[in-house]
Motif scaffolding. Structure first.
Motif, mmCIF file in Angstrom:
data_model
loop_
_atom_site.group_PDB
_atom_site.id
_atom_site.type_symbol
_atom_site.label_atom_id
_atom_site.label_comp_id
_atom_site.label_asym_id
_atom_site.label_seq_id
_atom_site.Cartn_x
_atom_site.Cartn_y
_atom_site.Cartn_z
ATOM 1 N N ARG A 171 -3.427 57.509 -16.127
ATOM 2 C CA ARG A 171 -4.520 58.238 -15.495
ATOM 3 C C ARG A 171 -4.044 58.975 -14.244
ATOM 4 N NH1 ARG A 171 -10.684 56.251 -13.964
ATOM 5 N NH2 ARG A 171 -11.195 58.119 -12.763
ATOM 6 N N LEU A 172 -3.218 58.322 -13.410
ATOM 7 C CA LEU A 172 -2.720 58.979 -12.197
ATOM 8 C C LEU A 172 -1.882 60.205 -12.540
ATOM 9 C CD1 LEU A 172 -1.753 55.867 -10.076
ATOM 10 C CD2 LEU A 172 -3.581 57.494 -9.584
ATOM 11 N N LEU A 173 -1.025 60.065 -13.537
ATOM 12 C CA LEU A 173 -0.196 61.205 -13.933
ATOM 13 C C LEU A 173 -1.038 62.330 -14.516
ATOM 14 C CD1 LEU A 173 2.765 59.244 -15.569
ATOM 15 C CD2 LEU A 173 2.813 60.476 -13.393
ATOM 16 N N ALA A 174 -2.067 61.987 -15.290
ATOM 17 C CA ALA A 174 -2.920 63.012 -15.888
ATOM 18 C C ALA A 174 -3.770 63.713 -14.838
ATOM 19 C CB ALA A 174 -3.821 62.376 -16.952
ATOM 20 N N GLU A 175 -4.271 62.976 -13.851
ATOM 21 C CA GLU A 175 -5.089 63.591 -12.808
ATOM 22 C C GLU A 175 -4.277 64.566 -11.962
ATOM 23 O OE1 GLU A 175 -6.747 60.304 -10.707
ATOM 24 O OE2 GLU A 175 -8.488 60.136 -12.034
ATOM 25 N N ALA A 176 -2.971 64.298 -11.803
ATOM 26 C CA ALA A 176 -2.126 65.177 -10.986
ATOM 27 C C ALA A 176 -1.544 66.341 -11.782
ATOM 28 C CB ALA A 176 -0.994 64.365 -10.376
ATOM 29 N N TRP A 177 -1.531 66.258 -13.102
ATOM 30 C CA TRP A 177 -0.902 67.289 -13.923
ATOM 31 C C TRP A 177 -1.470 68.676 -13.598
ATOM 32 C CZ3 TRP A 177 -2.593 70.870 -17.505
ATOM 33 C CH2 TRP A 177 -1.609 71.450 -18.308
ATOM 34 N N PRO A 178 -0.597 69.705 -13.517
ATOM 35 C CA PRO A 178 0.833 69.755 -13.872
ATOM 36 C C PRO A 178 1.788 69.350 -12.747
ATOM 37 C CG PRO A 178 0.050 71.937 -13.339
ATOM 38 C CD PRO A 178 -1.151 71.042 -13.233
ATOM 39 N N ALA A 179 1.257 68.894 -11.618
ATOM 40 C CA ALA A 179 2.119 68.437 -10.529
ATOM 41 C C ALA A 179 2.608 67.022 -10.812
ATOM 42 C CB ALA A 179 1.357 68.478 -9.205
ATOM 43 N N ASP A 180 3.591 66.583 -10.019
ATOM 44 C CA ASP A 180 4.082 65.221 -10.171
ATOM 45 C C ASP A 180 3.376 64.293 -9.189
ATOM 46 O OD1 ASP A 180 5.129 66.057 -7.804
ATOM 47 O OD2 ASP A 180 7.217 65.535 -8.249
ATOM 48 N N VAL A 181 3.643 63.006 -9.314
ATOM 49 C CA VAL A 181 3.090 61.993 -8.415
ATOM 50 C C VAL A 181 4.255 61.239 -7.804
ATOM 51 C CG1 VAL A 181 1.523 60.027 -8.172
ATOM 52 C CG2 VAL A 181 1.098 61.743 -9.947
ATOM 53 N N SER A 182 4.241 61.070 -6.492
ATOM 54 C CA SER A 182 5.364 60.419 -5.821
ATOM 55 C C SER A 182 5.427 58.944 -6.184
ATOM 56 C CB SER A 182 5.237 60.566 -4.310
ATOM 57 O OG SER A 182 4.154 59.783 -3.832
ATOM 58 N N ARG A 183 6.630 58.379 -6.039
ATOM 59 C CA ARG A 183 6.815 56.951 -6.321
ATOM 60 C C ARG A 183 5.976 56.091 -5.385
ATOM 61 N NH1 ARG A 183 11.283 59.776 -7.388
ATOM 62 N NH2 ARG A 183 12.443 59.293 -9.301
ATOM 63 N N ASP A 184 5.899 56.492 -4.118
ATOM 64 C CA ASP A 184 5.102 55.721 -3.167
ATOM 65 C C ASP A 184 3.630 55.715 -3.565
ATOM 66 O OD1 ASP A 184 7.290 55.081 -1.676
ATOM 67 O OD2 ASP A 184 6.979 56.626 -0.146
ATOM 68 N N ALA A 185 3.123 56.877 -4.012
ATOM 69 C CA ALA A 185 1.710 56.964 -4.405
ATOM 70 C C ALA A 185 1.434 56.117 -5.642
ATOM 71 C CB ALA A 185 1.325 58.418 -4.656
ATOM 72 N N LEU A 186 2.359 56.157 -6.615
ATOM 73 C CA LEU A 186 2.173 55.346 -7.818
ATOM 74 C C LEU A 186 2.191 53.856 -7.486
ATOM 75 C CD1 LEU A 186 4.409 57.282 -10.370
ATOM 76 C CD2 LEU A 186 1.916 57.086 -10.429
ATOM 77 N N ALA A 187 3.124 53.435 -6.650
ATOM 78 C CA ALA A 187 3.205 52.027 -6.289
ATOM 79 C C ALA A 187 1.985 51.586 -5.494
ATOM 80 C CB ALA A 187 4.482 51.766 -5.490
ATOM 81 N N ALA A 188 1.521 52.443 -4.592
ATOM 82 C CA ALA A 188 0.368 52.084 -3.765
ATOM 83 C C ALA A 188 -0.893 51.942 -4.607
ATOM 84 C CB ALA A 188 0.168 53.132 -2.677
#
Length: 410
Positions: free
Chosen positions: A255-272
């Motif tokens: 869901r996080l990756l899809a909401e940000a698409w086509p941009a990427d999501v940082s590792r810190d944001a994914l972990a948080a």
């Protein structure tokens, strides 16, 4: 059958419980007890109705098999209204067979529709369809024809076939009008309103999202868009569905990756967001790589997950990408949406019945109920074993997509 019993039965068939009680309220013979129980059920006093129907079943003699079978069917209907989903299925099936063999096809059909409604309630759509195949609604009275069409519409809505649902609801409205029972007409109107009410929220390219009706959700699924479905915890494009129910970490990453698409999501944001970590140290980065590897393998038919300098980006095989979110985001947890959907029918549910319908543990359901109560979306009534839960409805929303069901296309 004496004239008062016959008149009371006609009143109940027409949806007039007070008219029936005016004729038999002071009688305690077996037929009167049964009719009084049905009248109390129509008035909403289900505990009293259940006791009366059971008393009637005991009062009927051993030779009155048809009357006893009708009492079993009435008790099963009361159990369904009470959301007592652990009901005696074998007793109901035996009663249905007795009624069919003894020349009462209408009540036998009524027993079958109770089984179908039970299957719909707990999401066993395949079994409900199998039971419906043998029914002949054209031979039934208008009330049961209405019940038949409502069951067909319910299955079509769960499967997001809005065309079939509209057709069935139109036929249900016609049959309910012929039956002349106001409560039945209201039930059809409520079912029809669910087609036009917002069922989900579309999120694309970091937008807040717009509300979609069931027909728009059906069109979205048919468009080939890569959809991360937060209502049923799955990822799909066209007819390919990847279920992620029971995999909350993988679904949160998708869901996080899809909401940000086509941009990427940082590792810190994914972990948080996924691990609730303050910062992505090496242990969290390693865990993130493992989970993303699992997600990459599952989503291979639909999309890839590529590492970037800052984090990770979703690479879909089908464009665009969309997230289908709940119309109202509720408490965190895998079952809270399904629990809220079941509570929205306006009936009082026990946590054990909710657990059976959702297919989760009773403790998980209790946590979801506590969270919903804290958010003002549910409230308990009673104490101990008698405690039941009711919803605080959100006006204008339908929760069809949150109900237990097979995944569309699955």
């Amino acid at each position: 059958m004496d004239s008062l019993i016959a008149a009371a039965a006609r009143a109940l068939a027409a949806g007039d419980p007070f008219g029936a009680l005016n004729r038999i309220a002071l009688r305690s013979d077996a037929p009167a007890l049964a009719l009084r129980g049905i009248a109390m059920a129509q008035l909403g006093d289900l505990e009293r109705a259940r006791a009366l129907v059971r008393s009637a079943a005991r009062a009927f003699g051993a030779r009155e098999a048809v009357a006893r079978a009708r009492c079993v069917v009435a008790e099963a209907e009361i159990a369904l209204a009470q959301r007592n989903l652990g009901w005696p299925a074998r007793r109901l099936d035996a009663a249905r067979a007795t009624l069919q063999a003894r020349g009462d096809p209408v009540n036998a059909a009524h027993a079958r529709y109770l089984e179908i409604r039970h299957c719909l309630l707990v999401g066993r759509l395949g079994e409900a369809e199998r039971l419906l195949e043998g029914q002949q609604p054209a031979l039934l009275p208008p009330m049961l024809r209405t019940v038949h069409e409502l069951a067909v519409a319910g299955m079509a809505m769960r499967r997001l076939d809005t065309g079939a649902a509209c057709t069935a609801l139109a036929q249900a409205a016609q049959a309910a009008g012929s039956a002349g029972i106001a409560a039945l007409e209201v039930e059809v109107e409520r079912a029809a309103a669910a087609l036009d009410a917002p069922a989900a929220r579309l999120v694309q390219k970091a937008q807040a999202g717009r509300l979609l009706a069931l027909g728009e959700v059906e069109a979205l699924f048919a468009s080939g868009t890569l959809v991360v479905d937060a209502c049923r915890h799955a990822v799909r494009a066209g007819d390919v569905v990847v279920p992620l129910t029971g995999r909350p970490v993988l679904f949160a990453l998708a869901r996080l990756l899809a909401e940000a698409w086509p941009a990427d999501v940082s590792r810190d944001a994914l972990a948080a967001r996924v691990f609730r970590a303050r910062e992505a140290d090496e242990s969290y980065r390693a865990r993130l790589r493992v989970e993303l590897g699992r997600l990459r393998r599952l989503l291979r038919p639909l999309a890839g997950v590529r590492a970037t300098a800052q984090g990770f980006v979703l690479v879909p095989r089908h464009q665009p990408v969309a997230v289908l979110a709940r119309p109202v985001e509720t408490a965190q947890g895998a079952v809270d949406g399904a629990v809220l959907a079941l509570l929205s029918d306006g009936e009082a549910w026990a946590s054990s019945a909710l657990a059976l319908a959702v297919g989760a543990s009773q403790r998980s359901v209790q946590r979801a109920l506590d969270a919903l109560a804290a958010g003002g979306l549910a409230q308990p009534v009673g104490r101990g074993r008698a405690r039941r839960w009711l919803s605080q409805p959100v006006p204008g929303f339908t929760t069809t997509l949150l109900l237990p069901a097979a995944l569309p296309g699955g």
